[in-house]
Design an enzyme around this catalytic site. Structure first.
Site, PDB file in Angstrom:
ATOM      1  N   LYS A 160       2.111 -14.363  -9.537  1.00 29.97           N
ATOM      2  CA  LYS A 160       1.226 -14.905 -10.562  1.00 29.97           C
ATOM      3  C   LYS A 160       1.971 -15.655 -11.666  1.00 29.97           C
ATOM      4  O   LYS A 160       2.429 -15.048 -12.617  1.00 29.97           O
ATOM      5  CB  LYS A 160       0.410 -13.768 -11.163  1.00 29.97           C
ATOM      6  CG  LYS A 160      -0.505 -13.095 -10.148  1.00 29.97           C
ATOM      7  CD  LYS A 160      -0.819 -11.654 -10.508  1.00 29.97           C
ATOM      8  CE  LYS A 160       0.357 -10.748 -10.252  1.00 29.97           C
ATOM      9  NZ  LYS A 160       0.149  -9.336 -10.541  1.00 29.97           N
TER      10      LYS A 160
ATOM     11  N   GLY B 275       6.146  -3.752 -11.363  1.00 31.19           N
ATOM     12  CA  GLY B 275       5.663  -2.707 -10.464  1.00 31.19           C
ATOM     13  C   GLY B 275       6.068  -2.984  -9.024  1.00 31.19           C
ATOM     14  O   GLY B 275       6.606  -2.106  -8.331  1.00 31.19           O
TER      15      GLY B 275
ATOM     16  N   ARG C 150       6.650   7.897 -11.170  1.00 35.07           N
ATOM     17  CA  ARG C 150       5.983   8.085 -12.463  1.00 35.07           C
ATOM     18  C   ARG C 150       5.834   9.562 -12.822  1.00 35.07           C
ATOM     19  O   ARG C 150       5.873   9.908 -14.003  1.00 35.07           O
ATOM     20  CB  ARG C 150       4.624   7.387 -12.460  1.00 35.07           C
ATOM     21  CG  ARG C 150       4.801   5.881 -12.535  1.00 35.07           C
ATOM     22  CD  ARG C 150       3.505   5.145 -12.437  1.00 35.07           C
ATOM     23  NE  ARG C 150       3.623   3.813 -13.011  1.00 35.07           N
ATOM     24  CZ  ARG C 150       2.715   2.875 -12.885  1.00 35.07           C
ATOM     25  NH1 ARG C 150       1.610   3.121 -12.216  1.00 35.07           N
ATOM     26  NH2 ARG C 150       2.897   1.700 -13.441  1.00 35.07           N
TER      27      ARG C 150
ATOM     28  N   GLY D 168       3.047  -4.099 -16.310  1.00 36.44           N
ATOM     29  CA  GLY D 168       2.276  -4.876 -17.286  1.00 36.44           C
ATOM     30  C   GLY D 168       2.779  -4.661 -18.699  1.00 36.44           C
ATOM     31  O   GLY D 168       2.945  -5.611 -19.474  1.00 36.44           O
TER      32      GLY D 168
HETATM   33  P1  ADP Z   1       5.572  -7.525 -10.074  1.00 43.90           P
HETATM   34  O1  ADP Z   1       4.539  -6.446  -9.814  1.00 43.90           O
HETATM   35  O2  ADP Z   1       6.953  -7.085  -9.715  1.00 43.90           O
HETATM   36  O3  ADP Z   1       5.452  -8.086 -11.462  1.00 43.90           O
HETATM   37  P2  ADP Z   1       3.821  -9.549  -8.917  1.00 43.90           P
HETATM   38  O4  ADP Z   1       2.696  -8.581  -8.956  1.00 43.90           O
HETATM   39  O5  ADP Z   1       3.760 -10.729  -9.814  1.00 43.90           O
HETATM   40  O6  ADP Z   1       5.225  -8.757  -9.093  1.00 43.90           O
HETATM   41  O7  ADP Z   1       3.933 -10.154  -7.447  1.00 43.90           O
HETATM   42  C1  ADP Z   1       4.212  -9.347  -6.317  1.00 43.90           C
HETATM   43  C2  ADP Z   1       3.694 -10.009  -5.068  1.00 43.90           C
HETATM   44  O8  ADP Z   1       4.183 -11.333  -4.941  1.00 43.90           O
HETATM   45  C3  ADP Z   1       4.141  -9.293  -3.822  1.00 43.90           C
HETATM   46  O9  ADP Z   1       3.033  -8.669  -3.231  1.00 43.90           O
HETATM   47  C4  ADP Z   1       4.713 -10.405  -2.932  1.00 43.90           C
HETATM   48  O10 ADP Z   1       4.300 -10.317  -1.599  1.00 43.90           O
HETATM   49  C5  ADP Z   1       4.148 -11.643  -3.572  1.00 43.90           C
HETATM   50  N1  ADP Z   1       4.944 -12.848  -3.275  1.00 43.90           N
HETATM   51  C6  ADP Z   1       6.248 -13.043  -3.462  1.00 43.90           C
HETATM   52  N2  ADP Z   1       6.648 -14.240  -3.001  1.00 43.90           N
HETATM   53  C7  ADP Z   1       5.556 -14.839  -2.493  1.00 43.90           C
HETATM   54  C8  ADP Z   1       5.318 -16.101  -1.841  1.00 43.90           C
HETATM   55  N3  ADP Z   1       6.289 -16.962  -1.626  1.00 43.90           N
HETATM   56  N4  ADP Z   1       4.049 -16.346  -1.447  1.00 43.90           N
HETATM   57  C9  ADP Z   1       3.055 -15.476  -1.648  1.00 43.90           C
HETATM   58  N5  ADP Z   1       3.218 -14.274  -2.258  1.00 43.90           N
HETATM   59  C10 ADP Z   1       4.457 -13.962  -2.667  1.00 43.90           C
HETATM   60 MG    MG Z   2       2.417  -6.531  -9.368  1.00 46.88          MG
END
Ligand code: ADP
Ligand code: MG
Length: 397
Positions: free
Chosen positions: A200, A353, A35, A377
């Site tokens: 999520k 992120g 960043r 986000g």
């Molecule tokens: P991003 O920041 O890329 O949008 P998220 O914040 O939605 O992604 O999710 C990231 C998290 O999801 C990571 O910390 C990862 O460990 C978790 N994750 C991925 N697959 C699984 C799973 N099968 N069970 C639990 N957590 C998971």
């Molecule tokens: Mg995230």
């Protein structure tokens, strides 16, 4: 959107919003300066106009209080290294003193003010409180340049209120990030593939809804996959699941069929006996997740199938890791997707992120991607088709 060329910046005092919300380790050392590096083009542009650059930024969530561990001091230091010139760091948040310090600094210089979120008015729900803070900055700022893409989805004093008090424009980072996501929504090279993972589902339902009519392929992985399996009536054992969203997910699956969109779910998983890097693991098909086990990554057949879809795409957008990549035994799916994207000739964008962090943690060559967003986000809300307050204020003449 107003851009830098709409402002007469020569020798001017410019308030510049940057997103310096970088990860720190337990010793307070910056572990990833993406960043800060992303902010350099705009800072250098402003310096080339002999501007007096005064940066507003935040770090973490101090909730309106001074939290020493969230001081921007380490950022000031790293920024100075990257710019190869001194950065004047102002700790005081007293309006008169800050004005005085800014007045004293010469043009063609860089100043960083301490964490704007140490002041409760920055993130206040009450716009009039935010405005009183923005008015303090407007005392010395002749212009406002908005370059913190990671915060443009927030209505905050240093994002929205200040933009309405002084002539304002988007910086180069906000401009390029907005252009990338606008092009994906309006005119992507096809086939367009979107890969969604992470933990999520709830946060990403809006994105699925907005993207379904626009994509050719939608690949689901990560923790959100199990809610899709639930919607198909499958057993997911102890895997992450959000039963509240099963109905939404079911209607997306029906809509995908109607629209002729290929919505792919994992066909196999790496499951573990517990949420632990040393847990016993096995690979199972999507139809046979054992009741006491949890899915923590996509399996080898899924990786191969998804890589094939990526190879046949012209645009690929990825948000959310495919598994718990923070633990080595569950990083393989995320790594496979990152490699498939890195090797493909498609236009490739990483929008989350944690996905962007995964690429760096897993040592995949970042230069092989066309765009790595600095705002998880913000990029999601952009793809949802929402109006982002920090961009809306930069529209008009
Ligand atoms: P991003 O920041 O890329 O949008 P998220 O914040 O939605 O992604 O999710 C990231 C998290 O999801 C990571 O910390 C990862 O460990 C978790 N994750 C991925 N697959 C699984 C799973 N099968 N069970 C639990 N957590 C998971
Ligand atoms: Mg995230």
């Amino acid at each position: 959107m107003r851009t830098l060329s709409d402002l007469t910046l020569d020798n001017a005092t410019v308030a510049l919003r940057c997103d310096f919300n970088v990860p720190l380790d337990s010793q307070g050392v910056i572990t990833d300066d993406l960043r800060i590096r992303a902010a350099l083009p705009t800072i250098e542009y402003l310096l080339s106009r002999s501007a007096k650059v005064v940066i507003l930024a935040h770090l973490g969530r101090p909730k309106g209080q001074v939290v020493d561990a969230l001081s921007l001091a380490p950022v000031a230091e790293r920024l100075a290294e990257l710019l190869g010139r001194p950065v004047n760091f102002v700790v005081s948040r007293d309006a008169a003193e800050v004005s005085q310090r800014v007045a004293e600094t010469p043009t063609n210089s860089v100043t960083l003010l301490e964490n704007v979120r140490f002041d409760p008015r920055e993130t206040s729900k009450d716009p009039s409180e935010r405005e009183t803070l923005a008015r303090e900055w407007a005392q010395w700022a002749e212009f406002f340049v908005s370059d913190g893409f990671g915060v443009v989805h927030r209505a905050q004093a240093s994002v929205t209120e200040i933009a309405e008090l002084v002539p304002s424009a988007a910086g180069l980072l906000v401009q390029s990030e907005s252009d990338v996501f606008a092009a994906i929504l309006t005119d992507p090279a096809r086939p367009l593939t979107v890969i969604l993972g992470g933990s999520k589902v709830g946060d990403k339902l809006g994105v699925i809804e907005s993207l379904l009519p626009r994509v050719d392929n939608l690949l689901i992985g990560g923790g959100m996959a199990y809610t899709f399996l639930l919607a198909q009536g499958k057993e997911v054992g102890q895997s992450l699941q959000q039963p509240d969203f099963v109905e939404d997910v079911r209607s997306f699956m029906a809509e995908a069929i109607e629209l002729g969109v290929r919505l792919l779910l994992p066909v196999d998983f790496v499951v573990a006996e517990s949420f632990d890097a040393n847990a016993k693991t096995q690979i199972v098909s999507a139809d046979s997740i054992p009741a006491d086990w949890m899915g923590l990554d996509i399996g080898p057949l899924t990786r191969e199938e998804y890589a094939g879809v990526i190879a046949g795409s012209a645009t690929v957008v990825w948000n959310g890791p495919m598994g718990v990549f923070e633990m080595e035994p569950f990083a393989g799916g995320t790594l496979a997707i990152a490699h498939a994207m890195a090797e493909s000739s498609a236009y490739t964008v990483i929008g989350g992120g944690d996905s962007a962090a995964a690429v760096r943690v897993l040592d995949v060559d970042e230069t092989k991607f066309d765009h790595i967003s600095t705002g998880g986000g913000a990029s999601l809300e952009f793809l949802e088709g929402k109006s982002l307050p920090g961009l809306a204020v930069l529209k008009g003449q």
